[in-house]
Design a protein around this motif. Structure first.
Motif, PDB file in Angstrom:
ATOM      1  N   GLU A  73      -7.310  28.955  17.574  1.00 27.55           N
ATOM      2  CA  GLU A  73      -6.226  29.713  16.948  1.00 27.55           C
ATOM      3  C   GLU A  73      -6.032  29.357  15.476  1.00 27.55           C
ATOM      4  OE1 GLU A  73      -6.076  26.986  18.588  1.00 27.55           O
ATOM      5  OE2 GLU A  73      -4.094  26.039  18.696  1.00 27.55           O
ATOM      6  N   ASN A 112      -3.800  25.697  10.025  1.00 25.95           N
ATOM      7  CA  ASN A 112      -4.017  24.306  10.375  1.00 25.95           C
ATOM      8  C   ASN A 112      -3.159  23.420   9.470  1.00 25.95           C
ATOM      9  OD1 ASN A 112      -5.071  21.684  10.633  1.00 25.95           O
ATOM     10  ND2 ASN A 112      -7.020  22.198   9.610  1.00 25.95           N
ATOM     11  N   SER A 113      -2.077  22.925  10.010  1.00 20.77           N
ATOM     12  CA  SER A 113      -1.232  22.017   9.201  1.00 20.77           C
ATOM     13  C   SER A 113      -1.529  20.554   9.519  1.00 20.77           C
ATOM     14  CB  SER A 113       0.248  22.312   9.443  1.00 20.77           C
ATOM     15  OG  SER A 113       0.565  22.145  10.812  1.00 20.77           O
ATOM     16  N   ASN A 114      -1.998  20.283  10.730  1.00 20.09           N
ATOM     17  CA  ASN A 114      -2.176  18.874  11.124  1.00 20.09           C
ATOM     18  C   ASN A 114      -3.124  18.121  10.201  1.00 20.09           C
ATOM     19  OD1 ASN A 114      -0.490  19.284  13.264  1.00 20.09           O
ATOM     20  ND2 ASN A 114      -2.079  19.346  14.838  1.00 20.09           N
ATOM     21  N   ALA A 170      -4.996  17.827  18.735  1.00 15.82           N
ATOM     22  CA  ALA A 170      -5.003  18.852  19.787  1.00 15.82           C
ATOM     23  C   ALA A 170      -6.114  18.625  20.809  1.00 15.82           C
ATOM     24  CB  ALA A 170      -5.103  20.255  19.205  1.00 15.82           C
ATOM     25  N   GLY A 171      -6.044  19.394  21.862  1.00 13.57           N
ATOM     26  CA  GLY A 171      -7.040  19.280  22.922  1.00 13.57           C
ATOM     27  C   GLY A 171      -6.825  18.077  23.824  1.00 13.57           C
ATOM     28  N   SER A 173      -3.827  17.789  25.678  1.00 19.43           N
ATOM     29  CA  SER A 173      -2.848  18.068  26.725  1.00 19.43           C
ATOM     30  C   SER A 173      -3.563  18.603  27.964  1.00 19.43           C
ATOM     31  CB  SER A 173      -1.799  19.055  26.221  1.00 19.43           C
ATOM     32  OG  SER A 173      -2.410  20.094  25.504  1.00 19.43           O
ATOM     33  N   ASP A 232      -6.517  21.357  28.694  1.00 17.25           N
ATOM     34  CA  ASP A 232      -7.304  21.533  27.480  1.00 17.25           C
ATOM     35  C   ASP A 232      -8.421  20.507  27.393  1.00 17.25           C
ATOM     36  OD1 ASP A 232      -7.440  23.244  25.415  1.00 17.25           O
ATOM     37  OD2 ASP A 232      -5.800  22.365  24.251  1.00 17.25           O
ATOM     38  N   GLY A 259      -1.557  18.110  19.684  1.00 16.69           N
ATOM     39  CA  GLY A 259      -1.701  19.234  18.755  1.00 16.69           C
ATOM     40  C   GLY A 259      -0.421  19.665  18.077  1.00 16.69           C
ATOM     41  N   ASN A 260       0.699  19.552  18.772  1.00 18.92           N
ATOM     42  CA  ASN A 260       1.938  20.005  18.158  1.00 18.92           C
ATOM     43  C   ASN A 260       2.198  19.223  16.876  1.00 18.92           C
ATOM     44  OD1 ASN A 260       3.245  22.187  19.504  1.00 18.92           O
ATOM     45  ND2 ASN A 260       3.349  20.856  21.315  1.00 18.92           N
TER      46      ASN A 260
HETATM   47  P1  AMP Z   1      -3.229  21.904  22.159  1.00 23.22           P
HETATM   48  O1  AMP Z   1      -3.148  20.439  22.315  1.00 23.22           O
HETATM   49  O2  AMP Z   1      -4.562  22.372  21.733  1.00 23.22           O
HETATM   50  O3  AMP Z   1      -2.746  22.596  23.396  1.00 23.22           O
HETATM   51  O4  AMP Z   1      -2.209  22.302  21.008  1.00 23.22           O
HETATM   52  C1  AMP Z   1      -0.824  22.149  21.143  1.00 23.22           C
HETATM   53  C2  AMP Z   1      -0.100  23.011  20.141  1.00 23.22           C
HETATM   54  O5  AMP Z   1      -0.361  22.538  18.826  1.00 23.22           O
HETATM   55  C3  AMP Z   1      -0.521  24.469  20.139  1.00 23.22           C
HETATM   56  O6  AMP Z   1       0.617  25.263  19.948  1.00 23.22           O
HETATM   57  C4  AMP Z   1      -1.455  24.559  18.970  1.00 23.22           C
HETATM   58  O7  AMP Z   1      -1.528  25.833  18.416  1.00 23.22           O
HETATM   59  C5  AMP Z   1      -0.821  23.582  17.998  1.00 23.22           C
HETATM   60  N1  AMP Z   1      -1.811  23.065  17.084  1.00 23.22           N
HETATM   61  C6  AMP Z   1      -2.985  22.522  17.416  1.00 23.22           C
HETATM   62  N2  AMP Z   1      -3.675  22.134  16.344  1.00 23.22           N
HETATM   63  C7  AMP Z   1      -2.920  22.429  15.280  1.00 23.22           C
HETATM   64  C8  AMP Z   1      -3.099  22.273  13.885  1.00 23.22           C
HETATM   65  N3  AMP Z   1      -4.202  21.711  13.396  1.00 23.22           N
HETATM   66  N4  AMP Z   1      -2.113  22.681  13.055  1.00 23.22           N
HETATM   67  C9  AMP Z   1      -1.002  23.255  13.576  1.00 23.22           C
HETATM   68  N5  AMP Z   1      -0.771  23.406  14.872  1.00 23.22           N
HETATM   69  C10 AMP Z   1      -1.720  23.020  15.732  1.00 23.22           C
END
Ligand code: AMP
Ligand code: MG
Length: 433
Positions: A208, A223-225, A270-271, A273, A276, A323-324
């Motif tokens: 996404e 991508n803010s992280n 992310a990835g 949880s 995932d 990821g959040n």
């Molecule tokens: P996930 O762990 O992949 O399920 O991500 C958890 C949440 O964090 C989801 O809403 C993702 O869209 C959001 N997220 C994951 N990576 C990033 C990122 N690099 N920047 C902003 N939001 C993110």
């Protein structure tokens, strides 16, 4: 889930405490090797050698004032009405070596920092002489009137007062601040041996994600992280290496992970949880060993940590943040920051923490340590913490409003208004103690 005898709430016993998670992570992190750096570039790094002085500082007994070097006895009985008149036999400036010897009844004009001439045992500042009157009447200052008595040793700074030759001045392990940089310069160091800064590879994962600057797309998010994590890495002394985004497929992940193996540590987000992580786990298993943890904290319960095998034989620690965006930052503050500081050779890995009075309640409904985004103000000498509002972990702007993380301990159902809590200060980079 296990029922806890001492608590009416439930929590998963397999969860790690924040301290246990941190301890496991740090056990795979070692201090990096030293490098030689130009003095100014070493600010904030840890000294990797003992700094021993080759010299006395100051090198010689010298004057603390602009004035006259005399023998104290020559000014016995002197007053403004009856000054002691001394013959001026020479002068000495800072950086020069005195040629004259002071004897009873004589004086040498002397500048601040200039070495004390032989025979002199005191300095009389200009203000305590009649120099101005003499100048105003066109006197060539072959004589000077001392208007006050003076103690032996007055306004003489002894050789070695600051540092003695052979002295251990700064110990290996000290963090270099401006004062230490100045001290090293005073010892003559142009370069200094410090623990090098860690290179931290930073990788986002998710189909996404767009990079900032990419054209906005329906259903996508920027991508803010990578940017909040990379700037945190910079703030805490590491060197970020942004790897961009890995897509949610094996090939993309594999390619990016290989790039990450050149760094001292890899931080992904992310990835981790449930639902995932199977893919990430499979990929990481090809490069090393990875564990998925539940940490007893809110936000940022899911966390991954592992060790990847680099082609050059090194083991590269991998920290997998949730990821959040708020979870990623809070987990980075607890674990990434400490890892970077350990690699840099720092001994104090604690986040700066203060006590504050709560102006809003913090609720804790499932036995985790709550890190609540808070705005800390100082009112009449007491710190107060109010919350930034809704504490959902996707609200990154709430992190931008916060300057602290107010903590409700895992074993309490709430911290109420008026209670004192610990607050990690987000903008205080070092713990003062
Ligand atoms: P996930 O762990 O992949 O399920 O991500 C958890 C949440 O964090 C989801 O809403 C993702 O869209 C959001 N997220 C994951 N990576 C990033 C990122 N690099 N920047 C902003 N939001 C993110
Ligand atoms: Mg994802």
């Amino acid at each position: 889930m296990t029922q806890q005898g001492h608590s009416h709430r439930h929590y998963d016993e397999s969860m790690l405490s924040v301290e246990e998670a941190l301890e496991r992570i740090l056990s795979f992190i070692s201090v990096l090797e030293p490098e030689e750096k130009p003095l100014l570039d070493a600010i904030g790094q840890v000294l990797a050698e003992d700094a021993v002085s080759q010299y006395d500082i100051p090198p010689l007994d010298n004057s603390a004032m602009d004035g006259y070097a005399i023998q104290a006895d020559s000014a016995k009985g002197a007053s403004e009405e009856t000054p002691a008149t001394l013959r001026v036999i020479g002068s000495v400036a800072a950086g020069a070596l005195p040629k004259d010897t002071v004897t009873p009844g004589t004086a040498v004009r002397i500048m601040t920092g200039a070495p004390i001439p032989e025979g002199a045992d005191a300095v009389v500042p200009f203000e305590d002489t009649d120099e101005i009157e003499r100048r105003n009447s066109g006197d060539r200052l072959s004589e000077i009137g001392i208007q006050f008595e003076v103690q032996k040793g007055a306004d003489i700074r002894p050789a070695g007062e600051d540092v003695r030759k052979g002295q251990l001045v700064l110990e290996k392990g000290v963090v270099l601040r401006p004062s230490e940089i100045g001290v090293l310069a005073s010892l003559g160091y142009r370069e200094v041996k410090v623990v090098r800064r860690p290179v931290i590879a930073i990788l986002a994962t998710g189909d996404e994600l767009l990079e900032p600057g990419d054209e906005y797309g329906a259903g996508k998010i920027y991508n803010s992280n990578n940017y909040s994590v990379a700037s945190s890495v910079l703030r805490y002394g590491g060197v970020p290496n942004l790897l961009g985004i890995a897509r949610d497929n094996l090939d993309s992940m594999n390619a990016k992970l290989r790039e990450g193996l050149a760094a001292d540590m890899l931080i992904t987000s992310a990835g981790v949880s449930k639902g995932d992580y199977d893919m990430v786990k499979d990929v990481l298993a090809q490069h090393g060993k990875i564990d998925f943890w539940s940490v007893r904290m809110r936000p940022a319960k899911p966390l991954a940590f592992g060790v990847l095998n680099a082609p050059d034989g090194r083991q590269v620690p991998h920290l997998g943040l949730p990821g959040n965006p708020v979870s990623a930052m809070v987990a980075f503050e607890q674990f990434g920051r400490a890892a970077i500081h350990k690699m840099m050779g720092k001994n104090n890995l604690n986040k700066p923490t203060i006590k504050a009075v709560l102006d809003d309640p913090i609720y804790n409904n499932d036995g985790r340590r709550v890190f609540a985004r808070a705005i800390i103000t100082k009112e009449n000498g007491t710190y107060h913490a109010r919350l930034t509002g809704h504490q959902s972990s996707n609200l990154l702007t709430s992190m931008a409003r916060a300057n602290g993380l107010a903590i409700c301990p895992e074993d309490l159902p709430m911290k109420d208004v008026g209670e004192v809590v610990d607050v990690q200060m987000l903008d205080w980079p070092e713990d003062v103690f």
